[in-house]
Design an enzyme around this catalytic site. Structure first.
Site, PDB file in Angstrom:
ATOM      1  CB  VAL A 115      -1.676   0.521   1.644  1.00 54.74           C
ATOM      2  CG1 VAL A 115      -2.296   0.453   3.039  1.00 54.74           C
ATOM      3  CG2 VAL A 115      -2.722   0.189   0.581  1.00 54.74           C
ATOM      4  CG  ASP A 170       9.036  -2.060   0.720  1.00 53.51           C
ATOM      5  OD1 ASP A 170       7.856  -1.704   0.671  1.00 53.51           O
ATOM      6  OD2 ASP A 170       9.576  -2.768  -0.167  1.00 53.51           O
ATOM      7  CE  LYS A 177       8.040   0.425  -2.741  1.00 58.25           C
ATOM      8  NZ  LYS A 177       6.923  -0.462  -2.347  1.00 58.25           N
ATOM      9  CB  THR A 184      -3.542  -9.679  -0.586  1.00 57.17           C
ATOM     10  OG1 THR A 184      -4.288  -8.456  -0.722  1.00 57.17           O
ATOM     11  CG2 THR A 184      -2.962  -9.767   0.812  1.00 57.17           C
ATOM     12  CB  CYS A 198      -9.316  -3.024  -5.171  1.00 57.13           C
ATOM     13  SG  CYS A 198      -8.045  -2.114  -4.388  1.00 57.13           S
ATOM     14  NE  ARG A 258      -1.203  -2.333  -8.824  1.00 58.97           N
ATOM     15  CZ  ARG A 258      -1.064  -1.737  -7.631  1.00 58.97           C
ATOM     16  NH1 ARG A 258      -0.771  -2.454  -6.569  1.00 58.97           N
ATOM     17  NH2 ARG A 258      -1.216  -0.422  -7.533  1.00 58.97           N
TER      18      ARG A 258
END
Ligand code: SAJ
Length: 425
Positions: free
Chosen positions: A15, A34, A39, A85, A261, A332
């Site tokens: 994102v 971050d 990264k 999250t 999600c 995930r």
């Protein structure tokens, strides 16, 4: 377009990174924060760390100043929180990343700055968790800090919709914060930016759009179970229903619902509603149906093995695909991981291959899977698997194919004399 505002993106993942690139090419001075040093090094080398093709021509023009010292956030007029999250093993929302990112910004805030949360959160998080963190640092929301929520809508691997053209919704605690956020998003995104009346409404939008998807997938998953008992191919029925040009939206049964999600967001609403003594039974039932699909898929394998006089114990089972979604490597909430765990517990010998997740593969490739297996489960519809000639399965002595994504030619597999089990077909 030069823009004298400085933007800091906290969390440079699927994102935050595209958003940081977009803000830079739109003329903002961009800072990126971050915790993952590796990264950051890759970003400095102008690598496309999220492997999204549409960013390839934007990245060379973008400049993301890596925040080495949190103090540098103090220079920024806009700080955007785009951290994970997830839910824990009991499906409780884990808001620790949002809390820690909010604390980092609150301790290094430029007075009057706009703080935007993009992470997916349930209604109430901005008011009950984010806002107090800034008030504790002595700021007054709407006066020397403005807090807004603009839920992220990134769809990994989507070649059409991306951070630059996906419509968004924005909410805030008060008018100034809302205006500031609307101005910002309208300056970088070429799509509708819809103001919500409250920040809670903005938080609810994302949860609702993803819960909508979860319950619709659960609907067709339940149909798959009942129609297969009736000898009806549910995918044909869905295709038939989809000829209705209005008031129907096709979803497809599968081996289960993975990702960061869809299987996660409904739990945010289920848990929040408990604070109001409300039981979201429909969301819970949908989650239970979708969580049952990996085990339903295993039952299909057991049925197929029984037809050739075998059981799971010591059976050589090929697993094609571990990623939760086609043509990306993302574990995930992957349904395949649940299938692998259960099959191993039942003594099956697994030969696993996912071209996008080599570290989860225990064979060199498709050929080795076909050589070593007596039954094969196709659990991710990666393009590489769709290109396998079905004759090759037959040639290598594969006796049964479990099509966890309903992505193979059932008729041809049956004509070749192999057992075929699909999800509802
Ligand atoms: N799935 C089904 N049946 C379906 C659709 C999906 O079983 O009809 C499964 C997939 O195999 C996967 C999981 O559900 O395991 C999630 O698939 P997804 O297509 O929803 O992919 P995601 O997780 O990348 O979801 C994202 C979401 N985007 C955001 O949250 C910003 C979601 O809102 C999008 O609708 C979705 O992409 C999309 O449309 O591709």
């Amino acid at each position: 377009m030069e823009n004298n505002q400085k933007v800091c993106v906290i969390g440079l993942g699927y994102v935050g990174f595209p958003l940081a690139v977009l803000c830079s090419v739109k003329g903002y001075e961009v800072y990126g924060y971050d915790k993952d040093k590796e990264k950051l090094a890759r970003i400095e080398k102008k690598e496309n760390i999220v492997e999204e093709k549409y960013l390839d021509e934007m990245i060379p023009k973008a400049k993301i100043n890596i925040v080495r010292d949190e103090n540098e956030i103090r220079n920024c007029d806009i700080s955007i929180i785009a951290v994970p999250t997830p839910v824990d093993e009991k499906h409780f929302p884990d808001l620790s990343f949002v809390q820690s990112a909010s604390q980092t910004v609150a301790k290094n805030l430029k007075p009057g700055a706009l703080v935007i949360v993009e992470s997916t959160i349930n209604p109430g998080v901005c008011d009950e968790i984010v806002r107090p963190i800034f008030e504790k640092e002595g700021y007054t929301v709407g006066k020397d800090v403005f807090i807004s929520h603009c839920p992220e809508r990134i769809n990994p691997g989507d070649s059409k919709w991306n951070v630059a053209n996906i419509p968004r919704v924005v909410g805030s605690f008060e008018k100034n914060g809302l205006e500031k956020a609307l101005d910002f998003y309208r300056s970088v995104i070429d799509a509708e930016i819809m103001p919500m009346e409250t920040i809670q409404e903005a938080e609810a939008v994302k949860i609702v759009e993803n819960s909508f998807r979860d319950i619709n997938i659960a609907f067709v998953n339940e149909l798959a179970k009942s129609f297969s008992l009736m000898g009806i191919d549910v995918t044909n029925v869905i295709r038939g229903a989809a000829t209705k040009p209005f008031a129907f939206m096709p979803h497809w049964p599968s081996r289960g619902v993975g990702g960061h999600c869809i299987p996660v967001d409904p739990y945010y609403l289920i848990e929040k509603a408990k604070d109001y003594d409300f039981d979201h039974q429909f969301l819970r039932i949908a989650r239970a149906i979708n969580n049952s699909m990996p085990f339903y898929t295993i039952e299909l394998l057991q049925t197929a093995l029984a037809e050739i006089g075998k059981s799971l114990k010591n059976a050589d089972i090929g697993i094609l695909g571990v990623s939760y979604k086609a043509n990306v490597g993302d574990l995930r909430e992957s349904p395949t991981l649940k299938i692998i765990k259960n099959l191993e517990e039942n003594g099956a010998k697994l030969h696993v291959y996912d071209p996008y997740i080599p570290e989860h593969s225990n064979v060199s490739g498709i050929e080795e899977i076909l050589e070593k297996s007596e039954a094969v489960m196709v659990l991710t519809d990666h393009r590489e698997f769709l290109e396998i000639a079905l004759e090759d399965y037959k040639k290598q002595g594969i006796k049964a194919i479990i099509d966890g994504m309903n992505c193979l030619d059932k008729k041809k597999i049956l004509e070749l004399g192999m057992i075929y089990k699909g999800i509802g077909r």
